[in-house]
Design a protein around this motif. Structure first.
Motif, mmCIF file in Angstrom:
data_model
loop_
_atom_site.group_PDB
_atom_site.id
_atom_site.type_symbol
_atom_site.label_atom_id
_atom_site.label_comp_id
_atom_site.label_asym_id
_atom_site.label_seq_id
_atom_site.Cartn_x
_atom_site.Cartn_y
_atom_site.Cartn_z
ATOM 1 N N GLU A 4 0.541 2.422 -9.371
ATOM 2 C CA GLU A 4 -0.898 2.484 -9.111
ATOM 3 C C GLU A 4 -1.514 1.099 -9.250
ATOM 4 O OE1 GLU A 4 -3.141 5.474 -11.088
ATOM 5 O OE2 GLU A 4 -1.399 6.757 -11.263
ATOM 6 N N ALA A 5 -2.665 0.918 -8.650
ATOM 7 C CA ALA A 5 -3.392 -0.348 -8.758
ATOM 8 C C ALA A 5 -3.773 -0.643 -10.205
ATOM 9 C CB ALA A 5 -4.631 -0.314 -7.877
ATOM 10 N N LEU A 8 -2.063 -3.603 -11.879
ATOM 11 C CA LEU A 8 -2.329 -4.969 -11.427
ATOM 12 C C LEU A 8 -3.113 -5.823 -12.431
ATOM 13 C CD1 LEU A 8 -3.061 -4.512 -7.634
ATOM 14 C CD2 LEU A 8 -1.173 -5.778 -8.660
ATOM 15 N N GLY A 26 -7.966 1.516 -5.501
ATOM 16 C CA GLY A 26 -7.218 0.919 -4.402
ATOM 17 C C GLY A 26 -7.586 -0.518 -4.077
ATOM 18 N N TYR A 27 -8.454 -1.153 -4.886
ATOM 19 C CA TYR A 27 -8.895 -2.518 -4.587
ATOM 20 C C TYR A 27 -9.136 -3.299 -5.875
ATOM 21 C CZ TYR A 27 -11.839 -6.378 -2.990
ATOM 22 O OH TYR A 27 -12.352 -7.629 -2.745
ATOM 23 N N PHE A 45 -6.512 -7.712 -3.698
ATOM 24 C CA PHE A 45 -5.408 -6.765 -3.575
ATOM 25 C C PHE A 45 -5.942 -5.449 -3.037
ATOM 26 C CE2 PHE A 45 -4.669 -9.706 -6.979
ATOM 27 C CZ PHE A 45 -3.354 -10.097 -6.806
ATOM 28 N N VAL A 47 -4.448 -1.641 -2.180
ATOM 29 C CA VAL A 47 -3.306 -0.730 -2.293
ATOM 30 C C VAL A 47 -3.342 0.245 -1.134
ATOM 31 C CG1 VAL A 47 -2.205 1.040 -3.709
ATOM 32 C CG2 VAL A 47 -3.299 -0.935 -4.798
ATOM 33 N N ASP A 48 -2.260 0.280 -0.383
ATOM 34 C CA ASP A 48 -2.108 1.230 0.719
ATOM 35 C C ASP A 48 -1.001 2.202 0.317
ATOM 36 O OD1 ASP A 48 -1.532 2.642 3.061
ATOM 37 O OD2 ASP A 48 -1.964 0.908 4.333
ATOM 38 N N ILE A 54 1.168 -3.066 -1.290
ATOM 39 C CA ILE A 54 -0.058 -3.693 -1.762
ATOM 40 C C ILE A 54 -0.255 -4.942 -0.918
ATOM 41 C CG2 ILE A 54 -1.251 -4.803 -3.676
ATOM 42 C CD1 ILE A 54 0.496 -3.127 -5.567
ATOM 43 N N ASP A 55 -1.315 -4.953 -0.124
ATOM 44 C CA ASP A 55 -1.664 -6.142 0.653
ATOM 45 C C ASP A 55 -2.422 -7.082 -0.265
ATOM 46 O OD1 ASP A 55 -0.645 -5.282 3.197
ATOM 47 O OD2 ASP A 55 -2.366 -3.929 3.340
ATOM 48 N N LEU A 56 -2.159 -8.378 -0.143
ATOM 49 C CA LEU A 56 -2.842 -9.319 -1.009
ATOM 50 C C LEU A 56 -3.232 -10.579 -0.268
ATOM 51 C CD1 LEU A 56 -0.758 -11.818 -2.073
ATOM 52 C CD2 LEU A 56 0.372 -9.780 -2.920
ATOM 53 N N TYR A 81 5.466 -8.063 -11.600
ATOM 54 C CA TYR A 81 5.156 -6.697 -11.160
ATOM 55 C C TYR A 81 6.422 -5.876 -10.957
ATOM 56 C CZ TYR A 81 2.930 -2.927 -8.570
ATOM 57 O OH TYR A 81 2.477 -1.700 -8.149
#
Length: 85
Positions: A4-5, A8, A26-27, A45, A47-48, A54-56, A81
């Motif tokens: 999960e985000a 992070l 998610g962000y 970040f 989260v998809d 995770i797009d960053l 991570y």
């Protein structure tokens, strides 16, 4: 498996010099300061969960050259991570 985000922020804190600014489901958006001159870099970040990624984005605010600082930060973050339980 997709974490999960929520993991992070803790992972970012392990890097040092990072301050979380916006945290939504998610962000996550944070600021990182370079140790030497204190330049501020922006990190975002997204989260998809559907794609399991995770797009960053990590970008310097000033100038066009960061001498690899953002790439090193992201590689260090990836290592922390993926090593987390």
């Amino acid at each position: 498996d997709m974490r999960e985000a929520a993991t992070l922020p803790g992972t970012l804190q392990q890097l040092g010099g990072v301050r979380n600014l916006v945290r939504q489901p998610g962000y996550l958006r944070a600021e990182a300061r370079t140790p030497w001159l204190g330049f501020v870099d922006d990190l975002e970040f997204v989260v998809d969960a559907q794609r399991g990624v995770i797009d960053l984005r990590s970008a310097s605010r000033l100038g066009s050259e960061d001498f690899g600082t953002n790439r090193k930060r992201i590689e260090a973050l990836r290592g922390l991570y993926t090593a987390a339980p």
